[in-house]
Design a protein around this motif. Structure first.
Motif, PDB file in Angstrom:
ATOM      1  N   ILE A 183       0.823  -1.216   0.000  1.00  0.00           N
ATOM      2  CA  ILE A 183       0.000   0.000   0.000  1.00  0.00           C
ATOM      3  C   ILE A 183       0.854   1.262   0.000  1.00  0.00           C
ATOM      4  CG2 ILE A 183      -1.742   1.298   1.294  1.00  0.00           C
ATOM      5  CD1 ILE A 183      -2.886  -1.336   2.228  1.00  0.00           C
ATOM      6  N   SER A 184       1.999   1.219   0.695  1.00  0.00           N
ATOM      7  CA  SER A 184       2.853   2.406   0.786  1.00  0.00           C
ATOM      8  C   SER A 184       3.832   2.535  -0.377  1.00  0.00           C
ATOM      9  CB  SER A 184       3.635   2.376   2.103  1.00  0.00           C
ATOM     10  OG  SER A 184       4.481   1.222   2.150  1.00  0.00           O
ATOM     11  N   ALA A 185       3.872   1.531  -1.250  1.00  0.00           N
ATOM     12  CA  ALA A 185       4.778   1.593  -2.393  1.00  0.00           C
ATOM     13  C   ALA A 185       4.401   2.754  -3.308  1.00  0.00           C
ATOM     14  CB  ALA A 185       4.749   0.272  -3.165  1.00  0.00           C
ATOM     15  N   SER A 186       5.409   3.372  -3.897  1.00  0.00           N
ATOM     16  CA  SER A 186       5.173   4.562  -4.719  1.00  0.00           C
ATOM     17  C   SER A 186       4.354   4.257  -5.965  1.00  0.00           C
ATOM     18  CB  SER A 186       6.515   5.186  -5.132  1.00  0.00           C
ATOM     19  OG  SER A 186       7.300   4.234  -5.853  1.00  0.00           O
ATOM     20  N   GLN A 187       4.454   3.008  -6.475  1.00  0.00           N
ATOM     21  CA  GLN A 187       3.736   2.683  -7.717  1.00  0.00           C
ATOM     22  C   GLN A 187       2.326   2.162  -7.468  1.00  0.00           C
ATOM     23  OE1 GLN A 187       6.178   0.878  -6.398  1.00  0.00           O
ATOM     24  NE2 GLN A 187       6.151  -1.280  -7.016  1.00  0.00           N
ATOM     25  N   PHE A 188       1.946   1.914  -6.191  1.00  0.00           N
ATOM     26  CA  PHE A 188       0.641   1.312  -5.925  1.00  0.00           C
ATOM     27  C   PHE A 188      -0.499   2.247  -6.308  1.00  0.00           C
ATOM     28  CE2 PHE A 188      -3.027   0.810  -3.073  1.00  0.00           C
ATOM     29  CZ  PHE A 188      -3.407  -0.473  -3.403  1.00  0.00           C
ATOM     30  N   TRP A 189      -0.469   3.480  -5.846  1.00  0.00           N
ATOM     31  CA  TRP A 189      -1.580   4.401  -6.098  1.00  0.00           C
ATOM     32  C   TRP A 189      -1.695   4.788  -7.565  1.00  0.00           C
ATOM     33  CZ3 TRP A 189      -5.056   4.317  -2.531  1.00  0.00           C
ATOM     34  CH2 TRP A 189      -4.689   4.041  -1.232  1.00  0.00           C
ATOM     35  N   PRO A 190      -0.591   5.015  -8.288  1.00  0.00           N
ATOM     36  CA  PRO A 190      -0.730   5.207  -9.745  1.00  0.00           C
ATOM     37  C   PRO A 190      -1.327   3.998 -10.451  1.00  0.00           C
ATOM     38  CG  PRO A 190       1.398   6.012  -9.012  1.00  0.00           C
ATOM     39  CD  PRO A 190       0.782   5.312  -7.832  1.00  0.00           C
ATOM     40  N   MET A 191      -0.953   2.780 -10.006  1.00  0.00           N
ATOM     41  CA  MET A 191      -1.526   1.575 -10.615  1.00  0.00           C
ATOM     42  C   MET A 191      -3.019   1.476 -10.328  1.00  0.00           C
ATOM     43  SD  MET A 191       1.308  -1.465 -10.211  1.00  0.00           S
ATOM     44  CE  MET A 191       1.276  -1.391  -8.415  1.00  0.00           C
ATOM     45  N   LEU A 192      -3.405   1.801  -9.093  1.00  0.00           N
ATOM     46  CA  LEU A 192      -4.824   1.785  -8.731  1.00  0.00           C
ATOM     47  C   LEU A 192      -5.591   2.818  -9.544  1.00  0.00           C
ATOM     48  CD1 LEU A 192      -7.105   0.745  -6.909  1.00  0.00           C
ATOM     49  CD2 LEU A 192      -6.430   2.457  -5.212  1.00  0.00           C
ATOM     50  N   PHE A 193      -4.998   4.016  -9.716  1.00  0.00           N
ATOM     51  CA  PHE A 193      -5.626   5.062 -10.522  1.00  0.00           C
ATOM     52  C   PHE A 193      -5.774   4.610 -11.970  1.00  0.00           C
ATOM     53  CE2 PHE A 193      -5.130   8.670 -13.432  1.00  0.00           C
ATOM     54  CZ  PHE A 193      -6.229   9.437 -13.065  1.00  0.00           C
ATOM     55  N   ASN A 194      -4.712   4.014 -12.526  1.00  0.00           N
ATOM     56  CA  ASN A 194      -4.772   3.507 -13.904  1.00  0.00           C
ATOM     57  C   ASN A 194      -5.882   2.478 -14.062  1.00  0.00           C
ATOM     58  OD1 ASN A 194      -2.563   5.079 -14.612  1.00  0.00           O
ATOM     59  ND2 ASN A 194      -1.091   3.445 -14.251  1.00  0.00           N
ATOM     60  N   GLY A 245      -5.031  -9.741 -19.125  1.00  0.00           N
ATOM     61  CA  GLY A 245      -4.632 -10.098 -20.482  1.00  0.00           C
ATOM     62  C   GLY A 245      -4.497  -8.898 -21.396  1.00  0.00           C
ATOM     63  N   VAL A 246      -5.532  -8.056 -21.440  1.00  0.00           N
ATOM     64  CA  VAL A 246      -5.508  -6.885 -22.326  1.00  0.00           C
ATOM     65  C   VAL A 246      -4.437  -5.875 -21.897  1.00  0.00           C
ATOM     66  CG1 VAL A 246      -6.825  -4.898 -23.150  1.00  0.00           C
ATOM     67  CG2 VAL A 246      -7.898  -7.155 -23.081  1.00  0.00           C
ATOM     68  N   PRO A 247      -4.378  -5.465 -20.610  1.00  0.00           N
ATOM     69  CA  PRO A 247      -3.333  -4.502 -20.219  1.00  0.00           C
ATOM     70  C   PRO A 247      -1.919  -5.052 -20.399  1.00  0.00           C
ATOM     71  CG  PRO A 247      -5.038  -4.618 -18.535  1.00  0.00           C
ATOM     72  CD  PRO A 247      -5.304  -5.738 -19.485  1.00  0.00           C
ATOM     73  N   LEU A 248      -1.763  -6.361 -20.246  1.00  0.00           N
ATOM     74  CA  LEU A 248      -0.434  -6.964 -20.390  1.00  0.00           C
ATOM     75  C   LEU A 248       0.089  -6.813 -21.816  1.00  0.00           C
ATOM     76  CD1 LEU A 248       1.743  -8.711 -18.914  1.00  0.00           C
ATOM     77  CD2 LEU A 248       0.563 -10.715 -19.828  1.00  0.00           C
ATOM     78  N   VAL A 249      -0.810  -6.920 -22.807  1.00  0.00           N
ATOM     79  CA  VAL A 249      -0.393  -6.896 -24.211  1.00  0.00           C
ATOM     80  C   VAL A 249      -0.342  -5.481 -24.765  1.00  0.00           C
ATOM     81  CG1 VAL A 249      -0.957  -7.707 -26.531  1.00  0.00           C
ATOM     82  CG2 VAL A 249      -1.325  -9.209 -24.578  1.00  0.00           C
ATOM     83  N   VAL A 250      -1.364  -4.655 -24.476  1.00  0.00           N
ATOM     84  CA  VAL A 250      -1.454  -3.332 -25.114  1.00  0.00           C
ATOM     85  C   VAL A 250      -1.331  -2.183 -24.121  1.00  0.00           C
ATOM     86  CG1 VAL A 250      -2.833  -4.195 -27.027  1.00  0.00           C
ATOM     87  CG2 VAL A 250      -3.989  -3.361 -24.969  1.00  0.00           C
ATOM     88  N   GLY A 251      -1.022  -2.503 -22.869  1.00  0.00           N
ATOM     89  CA  GLY A 251      -0.942  -1.437 -21.861  1.00  0.00           C
ATOM     90  C   GLY A 251       0.242  -0.512 -22.024  1.00  0.00           C
ATOM     91  N   GLY A 252       1.309  -1.006 -22.671  1.00  0.00           N
ATOM     92  CA  GLY A 252       2.498  -0.169 -22.815  1.00  0.00           C
ATOM     93  C   GLY A 252       3.100   0.171 -21.466  1.00  0.00           C
ATOM     94  N   LYS A 253       3.270   1.458 -21.209  1.00  0.00           N
ATOM     95  CA  LYS A 253       3.850   1.900 -19.936  1.00  0.00           C
ATOM     96  C   LYS A 253       2.803   2.013 -18.832  1.00  0.00           C
ATOM     97  CE  LYS A 253       7.609   4.501 -22.137  1.00  0.00           C
ATOM     98  NZ  LYS A 253       8.264   5.831 -22.278  1.00  0.00           N
ATOM     99  N   ILE A 254       1.544   1.802 -19.168  1.00  0.00           N
ATOM    100  CA  ILE A 254       0.467   1.899 -18.179  1.00  0.00           C
ATOM    101  C   ILE A 254       0.375   0.585 -17.408  1.00  0.00           C
ATOM    102  CG2 ILE A 254      -1.988   2.326 -17.805  1.00  0.00           C
ATOM    103  CD1 ILE A 254      -0.453   4.728 -18.872  1.00  0.00           C
ATOM    104  N   MET A 255       0.739   0.622 -16.142  1.00  0.00           N
ATOM    105  CA  MET A 255       0.693  -0.570 -15.289  1.00  0.00           C
ATOM    106  C   MET A 255      -0.601  -0.585 -14.489  1.00  0.00           C
ATOM    107  SD  MET A 255       2.358  -3.312 -14.111  1.00  0.00           S
ATOM    108  CE  MET A 255       4.110  -3.043 -14.383  1.00  0.00           C
ATOM    109  N   THR A 256      -1.318  -1.709 -14.522  1.00  0.00           N
ATOM    110  CA  THR A 256      -2.546  -1.864 -13.739  1.00  0.00           C
ATOM    111  C   THR A 256      -2.320  -2.904 -12.647  1.00  0.00           C
ATOM    112  OG1 THR A 256      -3.394  -3.573 -15.235  1.00  0.00           O
ATOM    113  CG2 THR A 256      -3.984  -1.282 -15.736  1.00  0.00           C
ATOM    114  N   LEU A 257      -3.248  -2.968 -11.706  1.00  0.00           N
ATOM    115  CA  LEU A 257      -3.096  -3.889 -10.582  1.00  0.00           C
ATOM    116  C   LEU A 257      -3.034  -5.361 -11.017  1.00  0.00           C
ATOM    117  CD1 LEU A 257      -5.396  -2.290  -7.834  1.00  0.00           C
ATOM    118  CD2 LEU A 257      -2.905  -2.314  -7.932  1.00  0.00           C
ATOM    119  N   PRO A 258      -3.897  -5.821 -11.935  1.00  0.00           N
ATOM    120  CA  PRO A 258      -3.793  -7.227 -12.353  1.00  0.00           C
ATOM    121  C   PRO A 258      -2.446  -7.559 -13.000  1.00  0.00           C
ATOM    122  CG  PRO A 258      -5.918  -6.333 -12.988  1.00  0.00           C
ATOM    123  CD  PRO A 258      -5.090  -5.190 -12.525  1.00  0.00           C
ATOM    124  N   VAL A 259      -1.895  -6.631 -13.792  1.00  0.00           N
ATOM    125  CA  VAL A 259      -0.580  -6.864 -14.411  1.00  0.00           C
ATOM    126  C   VAL A 259       0.504  -6.914 -13.342  1.00  0.00           C
ATOM    127  CG1 VAL A 259       1.139  -5.926 -16.004  1.00  0.00           C
ATOM    128  CG2 VAL A 259      -1.289  -5.809 -16.578  1.00  0.00           C
TER     129      VAL A 259
END
Length: 298
Positions: free
Chosen positions: A41-52, A201-215
């Motif tokens: 939760i305190s990781a710097s990338q968690f909240w951007p990933m949640l927002f994405n 599946g979809v974010p993994l292939v076409v997400g590019g630099k956008i990281m989501t929680l499932p990825v």
């Protein structure tokens, strides 16, 4: 004999729920290390990933449910022919893994895709745009099936009364159709949101630099074998599904027990039917493109 069969059926249902839902959930929770909860939760990338995840899922859900609603209306509220064929073709994407939709989009609209090279136009697939388009392809068939089922069981007597009172089609839609579908439509929205929010599946292939929680979960578990952090993200991803479950329970308990006294009567309207044909054929074509790309390249 009937009582024994009934009790046996109940035992089978309970056993199925335990094996498919309860035991995996317990196993997921047991893999969580308390010290990792704060780290995630305190990781710097968690909240951007949640927002994405929330941003892409929210936009894709709104578009997916909107498209599914329009297609369900075309199939159930017009006099077009081949309704059954259109319904089957609309639901074909549901049978394909989400990662395949992402790959199909890459083959068509990627930097070296078929359509990109043919039209010499790069739409900038990788990122939010690709995630949203792929998520719509993956999720709208489920929303379409749920909404079609709702349209089929609407009672026409209310609309007859509205016509007698002189209400226009627009007024009937906002005063009868939407209120009647409100509870079920909320369930459709939550179901679609959950499907998209938990998909990697979809974010993994076409997400590019956008990281989501499932990825991120996929990377931690499959790539780094960190099952504790993966389990924490898994529990977070289950929250929309839990909310959807509570909403469905509320709708069932608060639903009415009315029956359909008269099926919906569809009036003749050539202009409406032509527009519906165009929408349905165009949707079938667009939905088939990723599949056709696989066929052509193979």
């Amino acid at each position: 004999m009937k009582n024994r069969t009934f009790h046996a059926g109940k035992l089978l249902v309970i056993a199925f729920l335990l094996i498919s839902v309860v035991f995996p959930l317990i196993s997921l929770i047991l893999n969580i290390q308390p010290k990792d909860v704060f780290k995630v939760i305190s990781a710097s990338q968690f909240w951007p990933m949640l927002f994405n995840s929330l941003l892409a899922t929210g936009i894709a859900t709104a578009l997916s449910v909107g498209i599914a609603f329009g297609l369900a209306w075309c199939v159930n509220r017009t006099n077009i022919r081949y309704k059954q064929a259109f319904s089957i073709l609309f639901t074909i994407p549901m049978l394909i893994p989400s990662i395949s939709h992402g790959m199909g989009l890459v083959l068509l609209f990627g930097d070296n895709g078929l359509i990109t090279n043919f039209l010499h136009i790069n739409i900038g697939l990788y990122g939010y745009l690709g995630i949203i388009i792929g998520s719509i392809l993956y999720s709208f068939p489920v929303a379409f099936l749920m909404l079609t089922d709702i349209f089929k069981y609407e009672d026409y007597t209310t609309y007859e009364a509205a016509q007698v009172l002189g209400l226009s089609k627009k007024q009937q839609f906002f005063t009868i159709t939407l209120p009647n579908m409100k509870g079920a439509l909320i369930s459709v929205i939550f179901a679609t949101f959950t499907m998209i929010f938990t998909d990697y599946g979809v974010p993994l292939v076409v997400g590019g630099k956008i990281m989501t929680l499932p990825v991120y979960m996929y990377r931690e578990v499959i790539g780094l074998l960190d099952f504790s952090k993966g389990a924490i993200i898994g529990v977070i991803l289950l929250i929309p599904a839990f909310i959807a479950f509570l909403v469905d329970l509320k709708n069932e308990s608060g639903g009415n027990s009315s029956t359909v006294t008269r099926s919906f009567h569809i009036q003749k309207n050539k202009k409406r039917d032509i527009i519906s044909y165009v929408i349905c054929i165009l949707t079938v074509f667009l939905v088939s493109l990723p599949i056709l790309a696989f066929v052509i390249l193979s």
